[in-house]
Enzyme design. Structure first.
Site, PDB file in Angstrom:
ATOM      1  N   ASP A  20     -32.533  15.680  28.606  1.00 39.10           N
ATOM      2  CA  ASP A  20     -33.057  15.398  27.264  1.00 39.10           C
ATOM      3  C   ASP A  20     -34.204  16.360  26.979  1.00 39.10           C
ATOM      4  O   ASP A  20     -35.012  16.650  27.865  1.00 39.10           O
ATOM      5  CB  ASP A  20     -33.556  13.943  27.236  1.00 39.10           C
ATOM      6  N   ASP A  24     -35.825  11.477  23.063  1.00 40.53           N
ATOM      7  CA  ASP A  24     -35.173  10.236  22.621  1.00 40.53           C
ATOM      8  C   ASP A  24     -34.411   9.554  23.765  1.00 40.53           C
ATOM      9  O   ASP A  24     -33.726   8.555  23.554  1.00 40.53           O
ATOM     10  CB  ASP A  24     -34.241  10.490  21.422  1.00 40.53           C
ATOM     11  N   ASP A  28     -29.147  16.382  25.495  1.00 38.40           N
ATOM     12  CA  ASP A  28     -28.778  17.117  24.280  1.00 38.40           C
ATOM     13  C   ASP A  28     -28.424  18.568  24.615  1.00 38.40           C
ATOM     14  O   ASP A  28     -28.543  18.997  25.768  1.00 38.40           O
ATOM     15  CB  ASP A  28     -29.910  17.044  23.240  1.00 38.40           C
ATOM     16  N   ASP A  97     -14.051  18.700  25.650  1.00 37.87           N
ATOM     17  CA  ASP A  97     -13.176  17.546  25.812  1.00 37.87           C
ATOM     18  C   ASP A  97     -12.447  17.352  24.489  1.00 37.87           C
ATOM     19  O   ASP A  97     -13.057  17.470  23.428  1.00 37.87           O
ATOM     20  CB  ASP A  97     -14.061  16.312  26.098  1.00 37.87           C
ATOM     21  N   ASP A 198      -7.970  14.279  26.903  1.00 33.68           N
ATOM     22  CA  ASP A 198      -8.148  12.855  27.162  1.00 33.68           C
ATOM     23  C   ASP A 198      -6.808  12.107  27.039  1.00 33.68           C
ATOM     24  O   ASP A 198      -6.033  12.372  26.118  1.00 33.68           O
ATOM     25  CB  ASP A 198      -9.125  12.312  26.105  1.00 33.68           C
ATOM     26  N   GLU A 265      -5.737  14.831  31.371  1.00 32.48           N
ATOM     27  CA  GLU A 265      -5.946  13.522  31.998  1.00 32.48           C
ATOM     28  C   GLU A 265      -4.653  12.743  31.792  1.00 32.48           C
ATOM     29  O   GLU A 265      -4.360  12.284  30.692  1.00 32.48           O
ATOM     30  CB  GLU A 265      -7.120  12.779  31.346  1.00 32.48           C
ATOM     31  N   HIS A 326     -16.596  10.321  34.910  1.00 37.68           N
ATOM     32  CA  HIS A 326     -17.402   9.367  34.145  1.00 37.68           C
ATOM     33  C   HIS A 326     -16.733   7.995  33.981  1.00 37.68           C
ATOM     34  O   HIS A 326     -17.239   7.156  33.240  1.00 37.68           O
ATOM     35  CB  HIS A 326     -17.703   9.974  32.773  1.00 37.68           C
ATOM     36  N   ASP A 327     -15.592   7.801  34.655  1.00 39.54           N
ATOM     37  CA  ASP A 327     -14.900   6.508  34.593  1.00 39.54           C
ATOM     38  C   ASP A 327     -14.820   5.829  35.958  1.00 39.54           C
ATOM     39  O   ASP A 327     -14.231   4.764  36.074  1.00 39.54           O
ATOM     40  CB  ASP A 327     -13.444   6.704  34.104  1.00 39.54           C
TER      41      ASP A 327
HETATM   42  C1  NOJ Z   1     -10.391   8.303  29.080  1.00 34.59           C
HETATM   43  C2  NOJ Z   1     -11.820   8.721  29.177  1.00 34.59           C
HETATM   44  O1  NOJ Z   1     -12.030   9.378  30.385  1.00 34.59           O
HETATM   45  C3  NOJ Z   1     -12.650   7.474  29.017  1.00 34.59           C
HETATM   46  O2  NOJ Z   1     -14.004   7.671  29.317  1.00 34.59           O
HETATM   47  C4  NOJ Z   1     -12.480   6.988  27.617  1.00 34.59           C
HETATM   48  O3  NOJ Z   1     -13.174   5.774  27.467  1.00 34.59           O
HETATM   49  C5  NOJ Z   1     -11.004   6.784  27.291  1.00 34.59           C
HETATM   50  N1  NOJ Z   1     -10.166   7.846  27.755  1.00 34.59           N
HETATM   51  C6  NOJ Z   1     -10.790   6.648  25.812  1.00 34.59           C
HETATM   52  O4  NOJ Z   1     -10.949   7.875  25.172  1.00 34.59           O
HETATM   53 CA    CA Z   2     -32.243  14.092  23.211  1.00 38.03          CA
END
Ligand code: NOJ
Ligand code: CA
Length: 537
Positions: A20, A24, A28, A97, A198, A265, A326-327
């Site tokens: 950041d 905030d 960014d 992405d 995605d 993905e 990130h999942d």
């Molecule tokens: C897969 C992404 O990796 C995930 O983070 C997202 O929530 C879903 N697709 C929906 O776009």
């Molecule tokens: Ca910021």
């Protein structure tokens, strides 16, 4: 370099959590710019950035309301263009992405589409009448609920294969496809080097709206989403039309001279994954392979993956090696936070034949956050807030993705060098120990191992482009995984000790030079979890 993407290393950035600069508490573009030199020094070649487009942020950017604008939280379009330039200036690549499957329900298309049955954009999404006051069919979304969402205004249901505020686009309407291809051209024209696509396998749904068949399987796993919640997703995932779409998108990127690439993905068995790559290398350039997400810390687990990938994805195809994103729960937290074990995982990822995909923070051993399910900001956590953490842990399901998205820890100051104010998400534990500043000056740190191996991978032809074969004599060893990488003029052997006892590795020093040892122990000793590279003279 022709086919540069076949030799690259990918580093995923979750931009909210990287750096950041305006106080905030949210990362960014200026923050990304300020950290490019860090990535360059680390030896990263390609950066993939999770979405920064205009979004209401209900799924933190994966719900897009304008694909050709940058969300003000992150910055401006000009700043994004500057980012692309600055990455290229450092001889790195940048991948955006791209969420083709769905938009946000706040996208102007959906607002128009849902305004009336006769609206010109009605067909941009998948609308259908219910059956006896029930959804049109049994389709269950990837998050385990009916994917049909009733709209009282027009008395029809719209379909979403993820969350209900992410309505699926209708690719059977040629206008939709063209609009989304235009979006990709918009960014390719600005110089991005490709897209991470995605849930690409979810784009087409059965035209006849046939019910999905029953399956005995309830819970999905990272590498198998196509049978879950007692349903085989025959009509909602991996349709043949998706494989065709892969080829069409590939033709689009191929029309650009800078050879942008696509990484999908997708989920399914290897046959499905190969379908996306195309028989003649004419589909997606790469697909994520999620089999390492549920890794077992054993030599034979990794040995089998290598053997399988050589069988199913031989050159010119390239396997991909992904430990986290990130999942998913962070990989280091699956080995109890053990840095030595994390070193060995990285040693494998960066020396096997394939494309390593590193998730930000992995290189410093950043741990999972500790936010309980019921406090999660993640919409998946919110949908499951009644599920106690002990239960989701027991079942091995990951519900609160906030925990793998904690701010990057740059130093040991109270806000970890990430922000000057309150971060949007809490920090991971042990930030005082696990941070860039501390690990940079510690020669034995995980960060230094990444840096060393990333640079070796770049400079050694066999490591970034050579063949791989398992070494005879070690194929049945309980603890040692040994393989050889060979390219013209470069031959390297890799030994990895997955066991908790040291092992003697007698090699012929008249033929091989030690190139790197992760613990720098005695020459012929491989300590527990130590890795070693030997170069043929
Ligand atoms: C897969 C992404 O990796 C995930 O983070 C997202 O929530 C879903 N697709 C929906 O776009
Ligand atoms: Ca910021």
């Amino acid at each position: 370099m022709k086919h540069w993407w076949k030799h690259t290393t990918i580093y995923q950035i979750y931009p909210r959590s990287f750096q950041d600069t305006n106080g905030d508490g949210i990362g960014d573009i200026q923050g990304l710019l300020s950290r490019l030199d860090y990535l360059k020094d680390l030896g990263i070649e390609t950066i993939w950035i999770s979405p920064m487009y205009k979004s209401p942020g209900k799924d933190f950017g994966y719900d897009i309301s304008d694909y050709c604008a940058i969300d003000p939280l992150f910055g401006t379009l000009d700043e994004a263009i500057e980012l692309i330039r600055a990455v290229h200036e450092r001889k790195m690549k940048i991948v955006f992405d791209m969420v083709l499957n769905h938009t946000s329900n706040e996208h102007v298309w959906f607002q128009e589409s849902s305004s009336s049955i006769s609206n010109a954009k009605r067909d941009y999404y998948i609308w259908k009448k219910g059956k006896n006051n029930q959804p049109p069919n049994n389709w269950i979304s990837m998050v385990g609920k009916s994917g049909w969402n009733f709209d009282p205004k027009t008395n029809e249901y719209y379909y979403s294969n993820f969350l209900s505020f992410q309505p699926d686009l209708n690719y059977r309407n040629p206008k939709v496809k063209e609009e989304m291809f235009q979006v990709m051209r918009f960014w390719l024209d600005k110089g991005v080097d490709g897209f991470r696509l995605d849930i690409f396998n979810s784009i087409y749904k059965d035209e006849g709206f046939l019910d999905n068949p029953f399956s005995f399987r309830y819970l999905p796993t990272p590498d198998n989403n196509d049978e879950a919640y007692f349903q085989e997703k025959k009509h909602t995932l991996n349709l043949p039309e998706n494989f065709e779409l892969a080829k069409e998108v590939r033709s689009l990127t191929e029309s650009y001279p800078h050879e942008p690439f696509l990484i999908g993905e997708v989920s399914g068995n290897d046959k499905v994954l190969k379908g996306f790559l195309g028989e003649k290398e004419d589909g997606l350039n790469l697909v994520f392979q999620f089999e390492l997400i549920d890794f077992q810390f054993r030599a034979d687990f990794f040995r089998k993956i290598i053997a399988k990938n050589e069988l199913e994805f031989p050159a010119p195809f390239q396997p991909t090696y992904v430990f986290g994103n990130h999942d998913q729960k962070r990989s280091i937290s699956k080995v109890g936070g053990d840095v030595q074990k994390a070193k060995l995982l990285a040693f494998f990822q960066l020396t096997a034949r394939g494309i390593p995909v590193i998730y930000y923070g992995e290189e410093i051993g950043m741990l999972e956050g500790t936010v309980p399910n019921h406090k999660g900001l993640d919409p998946i956590a919110q949908q499951n807030r009644w599920v106690p953490d002990w239960l989701s842990n027991l079942l091995g399901i990951y519900l609160n993705r906030d925990n793998c998205r904690t701010p990057m820890t740059w130093d040991d100051s109270p806000n970890a060098g990430f922000t000057s104010a309150n971060p949007w998400n809490s920090y991971s534990p042990e930030t005082k120990l696990r941070n860039v500043k501390k690990e940079t000056v510690d020669p034995s740190s995980l960060l230094n191992l990444y840096q060393k191996l990333l640079h070796l991978r770049k400079s050694e032809a066999s490591l970034h482009g050579g063949s791989i074969s398992l070494l005879e004599g070690w194929r049945d060893d309980k603890d040692i995984l040994a393989y050889e990488r060979i390219a013209m003029g470069s031959q390297i052997q890799v030994y990895l000790n997955f066991g908790n006892v040291g092992r003697e590795i007698r090699f012929d020093s008249s033929q091989y030079d030690p190139l790197y040892k992760s613990n720098a122990s005695e020459l012929f000793l491989l300590e527990p979890y130590e890795g070693m590279l030997l170069r043929k003279k």
